[in-house]
Design a protein around this motif. Structure first.
Motif, PDB file in Angstrom:
ATOM      1  N   VAL A 177       0.893   4.165  -2.936  1.00 50.79           N
ATOM      2  CA  VAL A 177       0.686   5.573  -2.612  1.00 50.79           C
ATOM      3  C   VAL A 177       1.912   6.390  -3.011  1.00 50.79           C
ATOM      4  O   VAL A 177       1.787   7.500  -3.560  1.00 50.79           O
ATOM      5  CB  VAL A 177       0.365   5.752  -1.112  1.00 50.79           C
ATOM      6  CG1 VAL A 177       0.404   7.208  -0.702  1.00 50.79           C
ATOM      7  CG2 VAL A 177      -0.983   5.141  -0.785  1.00 50.79           C
ATOM      8  N   GLY A 204       0.830  -1.209   0.000  1.00 52.14           N
ATOM      9  CA  GLY A 204       0.000   0.000   0.000  1.00 52.14           C
ATOM     10  C   GLY A 204       0.858   1.250   0.000  1.00 52.14           C
ATOM     11  O   GLY A 204       0.560   2.223  -0.700  1.00 52.14           O
ATOM     12  N   GLY A 205       1.921   1.240   0.775  1.00 50.05           N
ATOM     13  CA  GLY A 205       2.847   2.372   0.810  1.00 50.05           C
ATOM     14  C   GLY A 205       3.518   2.598  -0.535  1.00 50.05           C
ATOM     15  O   GLY A 205       3.704   3.742  -0.959  1.00 50.05           O
ATOM     16  N   ALA A 225       1.920   6.852  -6.809  1.00 49.37           N
ATOM     17  CA  ALA A 225       0.867   7.795  -7.200  1.00 49.37           C
ATOM     18  C   ALA A 225       1.291   9.235  -6.873  1.00 49.37           C
ATOM     19  O   ALA A 225       1.076  10.147  -7.668  1.00 49.37           O
ATOM     20  CB  ALA A 225      -0.446   7.454  -6.502  1.00 49.37           C
ATOM     21  N   PHE A 226       1.892   9.421  -5.716  1.00 43.97           N
ATOM     22  CA  PHE A 226       2.360  10.748  -5.320  1.00 43.97           C
ATOM     23  C   PHE A 226       3.456  11.235  -6.264  1.00 43.97           C
ATOM     24  O   PHE A 226       3.440  12.392  -6.692  1.00 43.97           O
ATOM     25  CB  PHE A 226       2.865  10.717  -3.879  1.00 43.97           C
ATOM     26  CG  PHE A 226       3.347  12.044  -3.392  1.00 43.97           C
ATOM     27  CD1 PHE A 226       2.446  13.050  -3.074  1.00 43.97           C
ATOM     28  CD2 PHE A 226       4.706  12.300  -3.267  1.00 43.97           C
ATOM     29  CE1 PHE A 226       2.892  14.296  -2.632  1.00 43.97           C
ATOM     30  CE2 PHE A 226       5.158  13.531  -2.836  1.00 43.97           C
ATOM     31  CZ  PHE A 226       4.249  14.527  -2.507  1.00 43.97           C
TER      32      PHE A 226
END
Length: 128
Positions: free
Chosen positions: A16, A12-13, A19-20
């Motif tokens: 994210v 998940g990290g 995406a960032f």
């Protein structure tokens, strides 16, 4: 069980983080493109400052007041018409009226800047 939970958190990290990074890259490209359109240099900086101050770009202001060139008479005529048509007392929209006002304000700034620029260039010609 804890092993799977740790893997889910790590994955998940990573998602994210990617995406960032992608969003940051897109924002950087968009800002570079906006700087190119503004003209760059001091002229671009003053245009960006005016855009931020009034909340709209020169192109948007021209579209709202339906003008192609910065002619004071045409700008004033279109402003007065659109401002009166959108009067709340006549059943108009206060939001549209405020957009018309901001567009006029933005075009006035641009015309003032152009007049100042033209005045300074004519002074230079007179001194040479």
């Amino acid at each position: 069980m804890a092993k799977y939970l740790a893997q889910i958190i790590i994955m998940g990290g990573q998602v994210v983080g990617r995406a960032f990074a992608r969003a940051l890259k897109q924002e950087y490209q968009a800002s570079q493109e906006a700087a190119k359109r503004a003209g760059g240099g001091k002229a671009g900086a003053s245009r960006v400052e005016a855009n931020l101050k009034t909340g709209m770009s020169l192109e948007e202001a021209k579209e709202i007041l339906n003008v192609d060139k910065l002619e004071p008479e045409l700008v004033k005529k279109n402003f007065e018409h659109l401002f009166s048509v959108n009067d709340k007392a006549k059943g108009g929209s206060f939001y549209l009226q405020s957009k018309v006002y901001r567009a006029k304000e933005r075009l006035d700034q641009e015309m003032k800047h152009a007049a100042t620029k033209q005045g300074s260039s004519s002074e230079k010609q007179n001194t040479v």
